[in-house]
Motif scaffolding. Sequence first.
Motif, PDB file in Angstrom:
ATOM      1  N   UNK A  45     -10.238   5.558   2.113  1.00  0.00           N
ATOM      2  CA  UNK A  45     -10.022   7.023   2.487  1.00  0.00           C
ATOM      3  C   UNK A  45      -8.526   7.064   2.963  1.00  0.00           C
ATOM      4  N   UNK A  46      -7.786   5.958   3.581  1.00  0.00           N
ATOM      5  CA  UNK A  46      -6.438   5.963   3.981  1.00  0.00           C
ATOM      6  C   UNK A  46      -5.690   6.045   2.902  1.00  0.00           C
ATOM      7  N   UNK A  47      -4.573   6.808   2.760  1.00  0.00           N
ATOM      8  CA  UNK A  47      -3.673   6.897   1.802  1.00  0.00           C
ATOM      9  C   UNK A  47      -3.026   5.696   1.482  1.00  0.00           C
ATOM     10  N   UNK A  48      -2.341   5.102   2.755  1.00  0.00           N
ATOM     11  CA  UNK A  48      -1.596   3.810   2.499  1.00  0.00           C
ATOM     12  C   UNK A  48      -2.568   2.704   1.952  1.00  0.00           C
ATOM     13  N   UNK A  49      -3.889   2.522   2.143  1.00  0.00           N
ATOM     14  CA  UNK A  49      -4.815   1.668   1.666  1.00  0.00           C
ATOM     15  C   UNK A  49      -4.992   1.720   0.163  1.00  0.00           C
ATOM     16  N   UNK A  50      -4.977   3.197  -0.307  1.00  0.00           N
ATOM     17  CA  UNK A  50      -5.243   3.671  -1.546  1.00  0.00           C
ATOM     18  C   UNK A  50      -4.371   3.058  -2.434  1.00  0.00           C
ATOM     19  N   UNK A  51      -3.039   3.442  -1.887  1.00  0.00           N
ATOM     20  CA  UNK A  51      -1.771   3.129  -2.718  1.00  0.00           C
ATOM     21  C   UNK A  51      -1.623   1.773  -2.819  1.00  0.00           C
ATOM     22  N   UNK A  52      -1.901   0.813  -1.847  1.00  0.00           N
ATOM     23  CA  UNK A  52      -1.816  -0.703  -1.943  1.00  0.00           C
ATOM     24  C   UNK A  52      -2.682  -1.105  -3.027  1.00  0.00           C
TER      25      UNK A  52
END
Length: 93
Positions: A45-52
Amino acid sequence: MTFAEQKTVINLPDLLFSRYCKETFGLNRGVYNTIDEWFYKNSAESIEVRRIKILDFLLFYISSLKDVEKCKIKFGKGNLVNLLTEYMKIAAK
Protein backbone atom coordinates in the motif's frame (compact mmCIF):
# COMPACT_ATOMS: atom_id res chain seq x y z
CA MET A 1 21.76 1.25 -8.70
CA THR A 2 23.13 2.33 -5.36
CA PHE A 3 20.96 2.76 -2.30
CA ALA A 4 21.31 6.56 -2.50
CA GLU A 5 20.29 6.58 -6.18
CA GLN A 6 17.32 4.33 -5.45
CA LYS A 7 16.24 6.55 -2.56
CA THR A 8 16.34 9.59 -4.84
CA VAL A 9 14.39 7.87 -7.64
CA ILE A 10 11.63 6.42 -5.45
CA ASN A 11 10.96 9.85 -3.94
CA LEU A 12 10.43 11.59 -7.28
CA PRO A 13 6.98 13.02 -7.99
CA ASP A 14 4.76 10.50 -9.80
CA LEU A 15 5.18 12.00 -13.28
CA LEU A 16 8.97 12.09 -12.94
CA PHE A 17 9.09 8.54 -11.57
CA SER A 18 7.02 7.23 -14.48
CA ARG A 19 9.29 9.15 -16.90
CA TYR A 20 12.32 7.56 -15.22
CA CYS A 21 10.75 4.13 -15.82
CA LYS A 22 10.10 5.03 -19.45
CA GLU A 23 13.62 6.37 -20.07
CA THR A 24 15.39 3.60 -18.18
CA PHE A 25 13.26 0.56 -19.00
CA GLY A 26 11.14 1.63 -21.99
CA LEU A 27 8.02 1.24 -19.86
CA ASN A 28 4.98 3.15 -21.08
CA ARG A 29 2.67 4.94 -18.65
CA GLY A 30 -0.19 2.44 -19.05
CA VAL A 31 1.98 -0.56 -18.17
CA TYR A 32 3.54 1.42 -15.31
CA ASN A 33 0.08 2.16 -13.92
CA THR A 34 -0.92 -1.51 -14.23
CA ILE A 35 2.20 -2.65 -12.34
CA ASP A 36 1.70 0.04 -9.69
CA GLU A 37 -1.94 -0.98 -9.17
CA TRP A 38 -1.03 -4.68 -9.06
CA PHE A 39 1.49 -4.10 -6.27
CA TYR A 40 -1.00 -1.89 -4.43
CA LYS A 41 -3.58 -4.69 -4.50
CA ASN A 42 -1.01 -7.35 -3.66
CA SER A 43 0.75 -6.28 -0.48
CA ALA A 44 2.27 -2.85 -1.04
CA GLU A 45 0.00 0.00 0.00
CA SER A 46 2.88 2.40 0.71
CA ILE A 47 4.00 4.33 -2.38
CA GLU A 48 7.63 4.02 -1.31
CA VAL A 49 7.38 0.23 -0.96
CA ARG A 50 5.55 -0.05 -4.30
CA ARG A 51 8.19 1.94 -6.11
CA ILE A 52 10.97 -0.18 -4.63
CA LYS A 53 9.08 -3.28 -5.77
CA ILE A 54 8.45 -1.79 -9.22
CA LEU A 55 12.16 -1.10 -9.73
CA ASP A 56 13.10 -4.52 -8.37
CA PHE A 57 10.54 -6.23 -10.62
CA LEU A 58 11.78 -4.37 -13.70
CA LEU A 59 15.39 -5.28 -12.92
CA PHE A 60 14.28 -8.90 -12.29
CA TYR A 61 12.48 -8.98 -15.64
CA ILE A 62 15.34 -7.40 -17.57
CA SER A 63 17.84 -9.83 -16.04
CA SER A 64 15.78 -12.72 -17.43
CA LEU A 65 16.06 -11.45 -21.01
CA LYS A 66 18.61 -13.07 -23.29
CA ASP A 67 19.85 -9.88 -24.94
CA VAL A 68 19.39 -7.08 -22.43
CA GLU A 69 21.05 -4.43 -24.63
CA LYS A 70 18.59 -4.82 -27.52
CA CYS A 71 15.42 -5.54 -25.59
CA LYS A 72 12.67 -3.15 -24.73
CA ILE A 73 10.22 -4.28 -22.14
CA LYS A 74 7.34 -6.03 -23.85
CA PHE A 75 5.16 -8.26 -21.76
CA GLY A 76 2.60 -9.49 -24.27
CA LYS A 77 -1.12 -9.82 -23.68
CA GLY A 78 -1.84 -11.36 -20.28
CA ASN A 79 1.80 -12.10 -19.55
CA LEU A 80 2.38 -9.15 -17.20
CA VAL A 81 0.32 -10.59 -14.34
CA ASN A 82 2.03 -13.97 -14.75
CA LEU A 83 5.44 -12.30 -14.53
CA LEU A 84 4.41 -10.26 -11.49
CA THR A 85 3.15 -13.41 -9.78
CA GLU A 86 6.39 -15.24 -10.60
CA TYR A 87 8.42 -12.30 -9.27
CA MET A 88 6.47 -12.31 -5.99
CA LYS A 89 7.11 -16.04 -5.53
CA ILE A 90 10.83 -15.59 -6.07
CA ALA A 91 11.03 -12.40 -3.98
CA ALA A 92 9.26 -14.13 -1.08
CA LYS A 93 12.02 -16.73 -0.79
